[in-house]
Scaffold this motif. Sequence first.
Motif, PDB file in Angstrom:
ATOM      1  N   SER A  74      -7.369   5.902  -8.839  1.00 25.68           N
ATOM      2  CA  SER A  74      -7.187   7.237  -8.276  1.00 25.68           C
ATOM      3  C   SER A  74      -8.399   8.071  -8.662  1.00 25.68           C
ATOM      4  O   SER A  74      -9.241   7.627  -9.443  1.00 25.68           O
ATOM      5  CB  SER A  74      -5.905   7.891  -8.805  1.00 25.68           C
ATOM      6  N   GLN A 119       0.935   4.576 -15.814  1.00 25.91           N
ATOM      7  CA  GLN A 119       0.920   4.470 -14.348  1.00 25.91           C
ATOM      8  C   GLN A 119       0.823   3.009 -13.917  1.00 25.91           C
ATOM      9  O   GLN A 119       1.484   2.605 -12.962  1.00 25.91           O
ATOM     10  CB  GLN A 119      -0.262   5.246 -13.774  1.00 25.91           C
ATOM     11  N   LYS A 166       9.590  -4.878  -5.340  1.00 28.38           N
ATOM     12  CA  LYS A 166       9.402  -5.003  -3.885  1.00 28.38           C
ATOM     13  C   LYS A 166       9.126  -6.451  -3.497  1.00 28.38           C
ATOM     14  O   LYS A 166       9.678  -6.955  -2.512  1.00 28.38           O
ATOM     15  CB  LYS A 166       8.247  -4.105  -3.438  1.00 28.38           C
ATOM     16  N   GLU A 185       0.810  -1.227   0.000  1.00 29.58           N
ATOM     17  CA  GLU A 185       0.000   0.000   0.000  1.00 29.58           C
ATOM     18  C   GLU A 185       0.843   1.278   0.000  1.00 29.58           C
ATOM     19  O   GLU A 185       0.569   2.192  -0.774  1.00 29.58           O
ATOM     20  CB  GLU A 185      -0.990  -0.011   1.161  1.00 29.58           C
ATOM     21  N   PRO A 186       1.902   1.362   0.833  1.00 31.47           N
ATOM     22  CA  PRO A 186       2.719   2.593   0.779  1.00 31.47           C
ATOM     23  C   PRO A 186       3.379   2.805  -0.585  1.00 31.47           C
ATOM     24  O   PRO A 186       3.487   3.932  -1.055  1.00 31.47           O
ATOM     25  CB  PRO A 186       3.780   2.359   1.856  1.00 31.47           C
ATOM     26  N   LEU A 187       3.766   1.733  -1.228  1.00 31.17           N
ATOM     27  CA  LEU A 187       4.399   1.819  -2.538  1.00 31.17           C
ATOM     28  C   LEU A 187       3.409   2.301  -3.600  1.00 31.17           C
ATOM     29  O   LEU A 187       3.727   3.164  -4.419  1.00 31.17           O
ATOM     30  CB  LEU A 187       4.967   0.448  -2.915  1.00 31.17           C
ATOM     31  N   GLY A 233       0.701   4.043  -2.963  1.00 31.61           N
ATOM     32  CA  GLY A 233       0.419   5.434  -2.603  1.00 31.61           C
ATOM     33  C   GLY A 233       1.494   6.386  -3.090  1.00 31.61           C
ATOM     34  O   GLY A 233       1.199   7.501  -3.517  1.00 31.61           O
ATOM     35  N   SER A 234       2.752   5.950  -3.051  1.00 27.94           N
ATOM     36  CA  SER A 234       3.848   6.806  -3.514  1.00 27.94           C
ATOM     37  C   SER A 234       3.780   7.043  -5.021  1.00 27.94           C
ATOM     38  O   SER A 234       4.378   7.981  -5.533  1.00 27.94           O
ATOM     39  CB  SER A 234       5.206   6.199  -3.142  1.00 27.94           C
ATOM     40  N   GLN A 235       3.025   6.208  -5.730  1.00 33.91           N
ATOM     41  CA  GLN A 235       2.838   6.364  -7.171  1.00 33.91           C
ATOM     42  C   GLN A 235       1.592   7.223  -7.482  1.00 33.91           C
ATOM     43  O   GLN A 235       1.186   7.335  -8.633  1.00 33.91           O
ATOM     44  CB  GLN A 235       2.669   4.988  -7.828  1.00 33.91           C
ATOM     45  N   GLY A 236       0.950   7.757  -6.418  1.00 38.18           N
ATOM     46  CA  GLY A 236      -0.228   8.607  -6.609  1.00 38.18           C
ATOM     47  C   GLY A 236      -1.516   7.829  -6.827  1.00 38.18           C
ATOM     48  O   GLY A 236      -2.492   8.363  -7.335  1.00 38.18           O
ATOM     49  N   VAL A 292       3.666   1.201 -11.620  1.00 39.20           N
ATOM     50  CA  VAL A 292       3.365   0.599 -10.322  1.00 39.20           C
ATOM     51  C   VAL A 292       3.603  -0.914 -10.372  1.00 39.20           C
ATOM     52  O   VAL A 292       4.063  -1.508  -9.398  1.00 39.20           O
ATOM     53  CB  VAL A 292       1.942   0.962  -9.823  1.00 39.20           C
TER      54      VAL A 292
END
Length: 169
Positions: free
Chosen positions: A44, A52, A63, A14-16, A18-21, A56
């Motif tokens: 989004s 995008q 990751k 989730e943080p990863l 989110g960092s991609q918008g 991602v």
Amino acid sequence: MSTTQSERLRELLEPLVGSQGLDLEEIAVDSVGRKRVLRVVVDSDTGADLDQIADVSRALSAKLDETDAMGEGEYTLEVGTPGAERLLTEHRHYVRATGRLVRFQLTEGGELVARILDVDDEGVELEVPGVKGRKATARRLAFPEIARARVQVEFNRKDEKSHKKEEEA
């Protein structure tokens, strides 16, 4: 307290995302024969384009490769956006569906098909299409009145610009 694999994956990814918008909407791990498939759904407020999704996907793949979150066996990573008839489960889903036709299952029973005009913290303002030549009517539904809501596909919907041109003619 044990957590499921999907919950562990959500915490990791989730943080990863989110960092991609983007918002992480759904994670599912399915077995297909001997292989496993990790399906990740992102979205989004403005939607997600192919670039995008590709970005991602690469970030998630990297990751996952550096952790043991998926275990030892082979798996396929699939990253996509919600389908055309998405289920609305979060406030942000209703906001993103503004202007769209939605089928509502009501908590007190019954069903309603209406277009979302506006969304606030308590509920939704709707336009209920008229039947047999009658004009559309306005209605408000509070979120507790909604048991389930799903966006409907419209194949022959006139966009607002062409609709306005017809009214002016």
